[in-house]
Design an enzyme around this catalytic site. Structure first.
Site, PDB file in Angstrom:
ATOM      1  CE  LYS A 187      -3.290  -2.978   0.431  1.00 34.62           C
ATOM      2  NZ  LYS A 187      -3.245  -3.983  -0.627  1.00 34.62           N
TER       3      LYS A 187
HETATM    4  C1  LIG Z   1      -8.935  -4.537  -1.585  1.00 37.33           C
HETATM    5  C2  LIG Z   1      -8.256  -5.160  -0.407  1.00 37.33           C
HETATM    6  N1  LIG Z   1      -8.974  -5.475   0.685  1.00 37.33           N
HETATM    7  C3  LIG Z   1      -8.409  -6.024   1.770  1.00 37.33           C
HETATM    8  C4  LIG Z   1      -7.062  -6.297   1.825  1.00 37.33           C
HETATM    9  C5  LIG Z   1      -6.479  -6.934   3.050  1.00 37.33           C
HETATM   10  O1  LIG Z   1      -5.559  -6.098   3.675  1.00 37.33           O
HETATM   11  P1  LIG Z   1      -4.570  -6.653   4.773  1.00 37.33           P
HETATM   12  O2  LIG Z   1      -3.459  -7.364   4.082  1.00 37.33           O
HETATM   13  O3  LIG Z   1      -4.106  -5.432   5.503  1.00 37.33           O
HETATM   14  O4  LIG Z   1      -5.354  -7.559   5.662  1.00 37.33           O
HETATM   15  C6  LIG Z   1      -6.270  -5.978   0.724  1.00 37.33           C
HETATM   16  C7  LIG Z   1      -4.831  -6.252   0.758  1.00 37.33           C
HETATM   17  O5  LIG Z   1      -4.164  -6.412  -0.206  1.00 37.33           O
HETATM   18  C8  LIG Z   1      -6.879  -5.392  -0.417  1.00 37.33           C
HETATM   19  O6  LIG Z   1      -6.162  -5.087  -1.510  1.00 37.33           O
END
Ligand SMILES: Cc1ncc(COP(=O)(O)O)c(C=O)c1O
Length: 393
Positions: A187
């Site tokens: 991110k």
């Molecule tokens: C659209 C989306 N939702 C949720 C997530 C989940 O994030 P995390 O890895 O912080 O749990 C991601 C991670 O890549 C994502 O791209």
């Protein structure tokens, strides 16, 4: 040969110093740094409340529980997202109902939501995919007609903006009921792993804070600082979804850099878009007039008839890392059983997007020359159609 990764976090001595400070303070778990990070994040996005958690997946889980999603309920969302979006729905025992994305982007088609609503629909999760705001105005309007809460999966969208009632506002204010962010290293800002929930509803915020720490009636900081003995209690089922103070200290440094990071990412994206316009059939991502992406990822659509994997391999052979476009959860074995999801309408745009798009490198440390190199390599990796070869000899 040059090596251009697909992404690279912006981290230096400032983050090292922040973590060092926390380690030497002796308080490393959720504490004062998390509280400060939450306040600074809330101020940045313009939210009344921000609650830090271990990642965006746990944020989505808590958001769904807070709006009352239970076993047997349905939650409308897209299949075309990282699998965490749909998984969080299943953690509640609920059923993800997948609708398609728009033909000219990678976000939910608001037009399709109405037909997916049933008496079991308890929430909508819309995703700001790749950092590009979805058409929230229309999503929120449909949801309001039916009294359905909207959860924004803003995992990729820290620093993105949307034109709302004539003013540019940060994603996460939030414009739905709750927004969930990720600080994974892919991110735009990172805490290694980490997440944040924002809301204007104090009751939701109270629940997040309770549930992220086992629903313990007293948090560590309060008990530690108390001059009287306190016995805690556990009024309901909770989770260990905490962020550590070490992560939050990194997050605070990252937040200071965010405007600069987004500005550079927008420059790089513009450069890509200008150059890609010269390549026949290759389609740059579209940014609607009401959206300002943080360009967490830059995803191009290949000309018809091109083989996605071959092109990615050719770029990798030139030292350039790419990723295929966003996945579709319904095509994964984890969603193979019929009771794992429901599809409303068809998912043709979602499947086409997965198979015909490629995410190009985009990170702050990239030079303009790197962009030129990626575009040149991409152009030469495209196979020239037979018809053109015949014409030109
Ligand atoms: C659209 C989306 N939702 C949720 C997530 C989940 O994030 P995390 O890895 O912080 O749990 C991601 C991670 O890549 C994502 O791209």
């Amino acid at each position: 040969m040059s090596q251009i990764p697909v992404a690279k976090p912006v981290l230096d001595e400032r983050e090292v110093e922040a973590v060092r400070r926390v380690i030497l303070s002796g308080w490393v778990t959720q504490g004062p740094e998390v509280a400060a990070f939450e306040q600074e994040f809330a101020d940045f996005v313009g939210a009344a409340h921000a609650c830090a958690v271990s990642n965006c997946t746990t944020a989505l889980h808590l958001a769904l529980l807070a709006v009352g999603v239970k076993a047997g309920d349905e939650v409308i969302t897209v299949s075309h997202s990282f699998i965490a979006t749909a998984n969080a729905i299943r953690y509640c025992g609920a059923v993800p109902v997948f609708v398609d994305i728009e033909a000219d982007g990678f976000n939910i088609d608001p037009e399709l939501i109405e037909a997916a609503i049933t008496s079991r629909t308890k929430a909508i999760i819309c995703v700001h995919q790749l950092g590009m705001p979805c058409d929230l105005r229309r999503v929120v309007d449909v949801a309001a007609v039916h009294g359905i809460p909207v959860i924004e999966d803003a995992a990729c969208a820290t620093g993105s903006e949307i034109l709302w009632k004539g003013r540019w506002e940060k994603i996460g204010k939030p414009h739905g009921d709750i927004a969930c962010f990720s600080f994974h290293p892919r991110k735009v800002v990172t805490t290694g792993d980490g997440g944040m929930l924002t809301t204007s509803n104090p009751e939701y915020d109270r629940k997040f804070r309770l549930w992220r720490q086992h629903s313990m009636s007293v948090n560590d900081t309060v008990r530690h600082g108390s001059k009287r003995v306190i016995y805690e209690s556990y009024p309901e089922l909770g989770f260990n979804y905490r962020m550590t103070d070490m992560q939050a200290a990194v997050g605070r440094e990252q937040l200071k850099r965010l405007p600069e990071i987004v500005a550079r990412r927008r420059d790089l994206a513009e450069r890509y878009t200008r150059q890609i316009a010269d390549i026949d059939g290759l389609r740059p991502p579209a940014e609607p007039a009401w959206a300002r992406s943080n360009w967490q990822s830059y995803c191009v659509t290949l000309p018809d008839g091109q083989d996605q994997q071959d092109i990615m391999q050719m770029l990798l052979d030139c030292g350039i890392s790419t990723r295929r476009g966003i996945m579709n959860s319904h095509l994964e074995a984890a969603y193979g059983e019929p009771n794992t999801h429901r599809i409303s309408g068809d998912l043709n745009n979602s499947v086409t997007a997965q198979n015909t798009t490629v995410i190009l490198p985009l990170f702050v440390q990239m030079s303009d020359a790197d962009v030129n190199e990626v575009v040149a390599a991409l152009a030469s990796s495209l196979t020239v159609p037979e018809a053109i070869i015949a014409k030109t000899g």
